[in-house]
Structures are given as C-alpha cells and as structure tokens.
Design an enzyme around this catalytic site. Structure first.
Site, PDB file in Angstrom:
ATOM      1  N   SER B 363       0.880  -1.165   0.000  1.00 35.47           N
ATOM      2  CA  SER B 363       0.000   0.000   0.000  1.00 35.47           C
ATOM      3  C   SER B 363       0.913   1.208   0.000  1.00 35.47           C
ATOM      4  O   SER B 363       1.647   1.433   0.951  1.00 35.47           O
ATOM      5  CB  SER B 363      -0.893   0.020   1.239  1.00 35.47           C
ATOM      6  OG  SER B 363      -1.478   1.290   1.378  1.00 35.47           O
ATOM      7  N   ARG B 364       0.873   1.987  -1.062  1.00 33.14           N
ATOM      8  CA  ARG B 364       1.817   3.089  -1.155  1.00 33.14           C
ATOM      9  C   ARG B 364       1.470   4.233  -0.219  1.00 33.14           C
ATOM     10  O   ARG B 364       2.221   5.181  -0.085  1.00 33.14           O
ATOM     11  CB  ARG B 364       1.897   3.586  -2.603  1.00 33.14           C
ATOM     12  CG  ARG B 364       2.409   2.511  -3.530  1.00 33.14           C
ATOM     13  CD  ARG B 364       2.686   3.007  -4.909  1.00 33.14           C
ATOM     14  NE  ARG B 364       2.446   1.962  -5.889  1.00 33.14           N
ATOM     15  CZ  ARG B 364       2.954   1.943  -7.107  1.00 33.14           C
ATOM     16  NH1 ARG B 364       3.730   2.913  -7.498  1.00 33.14           N
ATOM     17  NH2 ARG B 364       2.681   0.955  -7.925  1.00 33.14           N
ATOM     18  N   VAL B 365       0.313   4.146   0.393  1.00 29.20           N
ATOM     19  CA  VAL B 365      -0.038   5.176   1.372  1.00 29.20           C
ATOM     20  C   VAL B 365       0.455   4.744   2.744  1.00 29.20           C
ATOM     21  O   VAL B 365       0.956   5.545   3.519  1.00 29.20           O
ATOM     22  CB  VAL B 365      -1.566   5.418   1.381  1.00 29.20           C
ATOM     23  CG1 VAL B 365      -1.991   6.233   2.583  1.00 29.20           C
ATOM     24  CG2 VAL B 365      -1.980   6.102   0.100  1.00 29.20           C
TER      25      VAL B 365
END
Lengths: 134, 501
Positions: B363-365
C-alpha cells in the site's frame, strides 16, 4: 494513406475543370475517366457525378431541399418557402424537391444536408404526446 | 358528456403546452452490426455525443470519420434497420443522479433495474466523462478506510482517496474482500458504489442479498452491466459508477467505489474497438486501453476543503490467469493504482483466507492511513511475517533449531493463524487492536496454535465488557492512554487464566 472517396474524386475534377473552356474541360474529363479506369473505380462513376453536381450547386449558391408535404404545394406556398429559406441559408437560389407523404397529416418537413426542420402536424402531435406522458 | 370531461382533463394536462417546429441534425443508418451502427450525415457531431434511433434506443458516437460516424448502441440494436433516421441530442453522454439513488440497483445509464420504480426526487445531470481533479485541488491521504479485514487493515492499510488494486486468480476471494469492506462501512460515514461489469446475474443477486441482509444497502448503490448486456453498456458502467460517486463527493462526502472487475471491462472495450475497426495492439487490445483505465482511476482522489472536500476511494479488481501479474492489463492497472492486494490460490487452498500474499502486496499510502493505535501494534508485524516466511522453508529440514529461530517461527505461525478470517465477518478496528496487541506483545506465545482462533473470539467478547475504557479510547481518539493500556494488559492476562482452565 487517405482513402480515395467519390467526394475526393469529384473535388479533384471540380478544381481541374474550374473556369476552363468547353474544349479544355472535355479533354480533362477524358483523362479523368482514364484515371478512374486505371484505379478500377469506374463503378463509383455515378457517385462521383452526384458529388460533382453537389459541388457545382455549392459554388453557385444553390441549396437543394427536400420538402415533404401532405398535398401539392401551391405556387404561393412554394414561393414563400423559397424566400424564407433563401434568407435562412444565405443561398442564392433554392431548388425544392417535393415529396408527398400523407402520414404527416399536414404542415411541412424540410430537409437539406443533414438538417431537418419539422413543422408537420404529426411532429406537433408527437410533442403533445410526450408532454402528456411525462 | 363523457367527451367533455375527457376534453377538459386533456386541456388541464396540457397546461400551457405550445407546439413548435423543431430543427434537428439527422443522419441515416448505413450499416448495423453487433451493437455498432455506422451512420451518414451528422456532420456536426461531437465526440461521445448521444444520439437517438427511431426504435427508442440511445447511442454514443465514438468514431468520427469523414462522411460517416461510428455509434455504439446502448441497448437493443436489433430494432434498427438500414436507412433509419439518427438524431443527435446535442448532449455529451450524461446520466441523471439524485440522493434517492442510494439503495438502488441501476444499469450503466442510471435506469433502475431492481423493479422498484423510477428514482424519486430531484435529479442532476452528471457527465459520464469528466476530467480528473487537478493537482492543486487535492489533499494527501491520511484518513483510514477500515475494511474490517485484519490482514488488510494491519499490513496493507487503505486510506480515503487511495486506489488499491485487488488482484488474483479466479476464486481467490477478490469479491469477498470487496463485499466485506462494504459491510464494514456501516457507521463510518461512507457511501459505497459497487460497479458490476460483465458479471453473472446470479452472482450479483447473491451480493445484493448479502448487502441487504447486512444493512449495507442503506448506504450503497449498485451499478450493473451484466454478462448479457451489450459491450457498450459494460464499457460505460465504470464511468457511470464514478459519476454517481462524484455526485456524492461534490457534497463533501467520502465515497468508496469498487470496480468488479476491470479485466472484463477491458475485454468489452476491446470488443467495441475491434467492431469500430480501430487497429488492434498487444493481445488485440486497442492502443488506448491504458488511457481507458487511467482516466477512470484518476477520478478517485481526496479533495481539499477549498474545493469542497470529500473523497473517492477506488478498489478496482483484476482477474489474472495462472497468477500472471505481468500480463498486459494487470501491469497497466498496477502502475496506475497506489498499491495492490495480491491474492494467491496456493494460500487459499492451504487454508489461509483471506489469501493475501503479504510479501507481494503493497500500500503506497501505508501507515499514514492508520490510526495511531493500529500503527503501534502492527508496525513490526510485516517484518515479523517476512522473517517467518524466510525461516519457514528452513524449518522443514531440521528439528535442531536455536531459541531465536524457534521463537520467530512460533510468533509467525500465530500471526498467520490470527490473520485468518471467515467471510462476511468484518472486525471492528478496536477489536483488531486488542487482538494484535496480544500478538505483538507476546502475550499469546503460550497459547496452543490450534486454540488461537478460539482465544481470539473469546478475548474480543471478554474485552467488550471488561476493557471498555481501552476500546472507547481506540475507537474515539485512535490511541490508548496509559490507563487504557494497563487495563487491556490486565484483561488479557485475566482472560488467559480463564481460557486455560
């Protein structure tokens, strides 16, 4: 490579014969037919003629119009329609093709190019129907 | 007498109706085949403009050529014949949306298909195609979307405004994750839009029933273009869905949209493009298949308050063949989204459900989308699991392992066991924190592996009554206080005592 359509061919012929004398035009038409034969497009001849006719009309400022009516238009009606359309379309002359269609019940439907002006009784009844059914 | 009454009624209905002549651009149908119509005329037609046919069908112009227009028919094309009049409407494709669309099942042109009548209330016209919000209007993602699935909320957290791809082979639980997420949005101030593309009607019905039973239809809209719908409607369905989502985002609300699935969407688009004689590219997909998905997914964002606030979180689903995530469409969508949840068949059959491969999922967040409490308990979990996986293969060979390795293996096995979760049972975030606290603080290292699941449900129930302070702190403030922590430690030890008996 762009597709060669009858319209393109007609445009070609038109530009070539534009403001040329009768004798010169004859020669040009002959070589044009030879070109069509070479490109195996002779069967499109009719379409080219139709497109050419439309180009000439365009140049002369004549707009061809199909008027669908319930019964034959009187001369007076025809003249009124012609005058209105001349002004509306900025045309030098209007060529009316009359079409009789009893299903429209009355009024007139005018078609030129891809625009249709519907002032028929049938059209107005349909609008009424749409309003009632909302 | 009757006649007069009828006439009076008609006059009243008509009100001040005035008929007038109409001026329209018309074309004529040249060819009709397979849901595509080629029409002559219509020289002023704009791209994606709607046209109507005499049989009542609506079409969208997609190919503007010299002398003819390629139109896809949204509906039944069988009643259209050569020479029929085609009228342009002057409107670029748009659909009517209103507040009452919530709880309804509609098709790709927002007509209800759940047999409950038309959508009541005031309807606004929203365009199906819209330019995505610009950079200046956006805000970075920092609020969580609680999916209720432990593996995701702890290790691959999703934030409001993020695009997270759910990717896996058939029958790995992709739709299950989506449905569980929707079910967990109760009370979370979220509107959900579920877009079904090319799905079996029976599957959609099952999903709708499940959502209705879970009370989720109070905040969910279903947009459907089933397998028997024309490719044109399947192509438009996701855009219709995001238009509905934008309607709610423009009111400052948070929306969750799920596209199930985009693989079928790409196939429908390929079908239309080939019928429109657009040149095929790789795998016969048209050249702009990337743009097809990128413009769809870019409309999911978080807007800052100067521009109305609200957010759209997108969960697109892609089905891979034989686990090949390096195929054309999967790689396209992976590069567009802000992370992926990768589901594997092997894990599924090993009993690890949800079958999330934590190693390949991203999850790039990340933790910006987690509440502080979750960040604290799950922070090292991913690393622990990675170490466990490395050692797992190792452990099959020798029984003589040192203490540290044994400890890592035991902890890892317990973690895997805890992250398993049955379908349709989303777990509230405060309960997740309780369970993960027990795991990562080593408080369950002495519970037998096969009793872990039993312990988990037990401790959650026990904490409802005995650790109220801790739970309310996590739920309301996102982090526990020192007293809360002391409380939960005590409660877990207490329950262990009860459990072991």
């Amino acid at each position: 490579m762009k597709k060669i359509t009858p319209t393109t061919l007609a445009e070609l012929l038109f530009t070539e014969t534009h403001e040329k004398s009768e004798a010169e035009s004859q020669k040009i038409v002959k070589s044009f037919v030879a070109l069509l034969a070479k490109k195996r497009m002779l069967e499109k001849g009719n379409l080219v003629v139709e497109a050419y006719r439309q180009l000439i009309q365009q140049e002369k400022g004549i707009v061809e119009v199909t008027a669908t009516v319930h019964e034959h238009m009187s001369t007076h009606t025809k003249d009124t329609v012609t005058t209105i359309l001349k002004k509306e379309l900025h045309a030098k002359d209007i060529l009316i093709n009359e079409k009789i269609d009893h299903s429209i019940l009355g009024g007139i439907k005018i078609k030129y190019g891809d625009i249709v002006i519907d002032s028929t009784l049938l059209g107005r009844l349909k609008q009424m129907k749409a309003t009632l059914f909302k | 007498m009757q006649k007069n009454i009828i006439l009076e009624q008609l006059k009243k209905e008509l009100g001040d109706f005035k008929a007038h002549h109409t001026k329209e651009r018309v074309g004529a149908v040249l060819e009709v085949f397979d849901g595509v119509v080629r029409a002559s005329g219509l020289s002023d037609l704009k791209m994606s403009e709607m046209v109507t046919f005499p049989n009542g069908a609506v079409g969208v112009a997609l190919n503007l050529e010299e002398g003819s227009v390629g139109i896809i028919v949204l509906g039944d094309y069988l009643g259209i014949k050569e020479g029929d009049e085609v009228k342009s409407t002057g409107n670029i494709l748009e659909l009517p949306v209103g507040d009452e669309i919530i709880g309804r099942v509609v098709n790709a042109i927002a007509s209800p298909i759940d047999g409950r009548g038309t959508i009541a209330g005031e309807l606004k016209s929203y365009p199906i195609e819209r330019v995505a919000p610009g950079v200046i209007t956006r805000k970075s993602v920092d609020q969580p979307v609680q999916t209720g699935i432990k593996a995701i909320d702890a290790l691959i957290p999703i934030g409001r405004g993020q695009r997270e791809l759910i990717i896996g082979d058939r029958q790995t639980g992709k739709t299950a994750i989506a449905v569980d997420t929707i079910l967990n949005q109760k009370g979370q101030n979220m509107i959900c839009v579920y877009v079904a593309i090319g799905q079996k009607d029976s599957k959609l019905r099952k999903i709708e029933t499940r959502l209705r039973e879970g009370g989720a239809m109070d905040y969910t809209v279903i947009v459907s273009a089933g397998a028997s719908d024309p490719a044109a409607l399947q192509y438009l369905a996701p855009y219709a869905g995001v238009s509905v989502a934008e309607y709610f985002m423009d009111q400052g609300k948070d929306v969750l949209i799920i596209y199930d699935d985009l693989s079928k969407h790409a196939v429908a688009y390929r079908e239309i493009s080939l019928l429109l004689r657009r040149p095929p590219g790789r795998e016969a997909y048209p050249g702009d298949v990337f743009y097809l998905h990128s413009r769809l997914l870019e409309r999911a964002c978080r807007r800052n308050s100067d521009y109305g606030g609200g957010s759209i979180t997108a969960l697109p689903i892609i089905e891979t063949q034989a686990g090949d995530i390096s195929a054309y469409i999967p790689t396209n969508v992976i590069s567009i989204t802000d992370g992926q949840i990768f589901l594997e068949t092997d894990l599924f059959y090993k009993g690890i459900r949800p079958a999330v491969n934590v190693g390949f999922s991203v999850s790039r967040v990340g933790s910006s989308a987690q509440i502080k409490a979750m960040k604290k308990v799950a922070g090292t979990l991913k690393l622990d699991l990675a170490q466990f996986r490395e050692l797992e293969a190792f452990s099959q060979f020798g029984s003589d392992l040192d203490e540290a390795t044994k400890k890592t293996l035991d902890r890892g096995r317990r973690a895997v066991e805890l992250l398993k979760q049955p379908q349709y049972s989303p777990v509230l975030v405060e309960n997740q924190v309780v369970v993960l606290y027990a795991l990562t603080r080593g408080l369950i290292d002495d519970i037998a592996l096969d009793k872990i699941k039993e312990f988990e449900s037990g401790i959650v129930d026990y904490a409802q009554t005995h650790a109220k302070k801790f739970l309310s702190e996590v739920r309301e403030k996102g982090m526990w206080s020192d007293e809360g922590e002391a409380e939960i430690k005590k409660v877990i030890e207490e329950y262990k005592g009860v459990f072991k008996k």
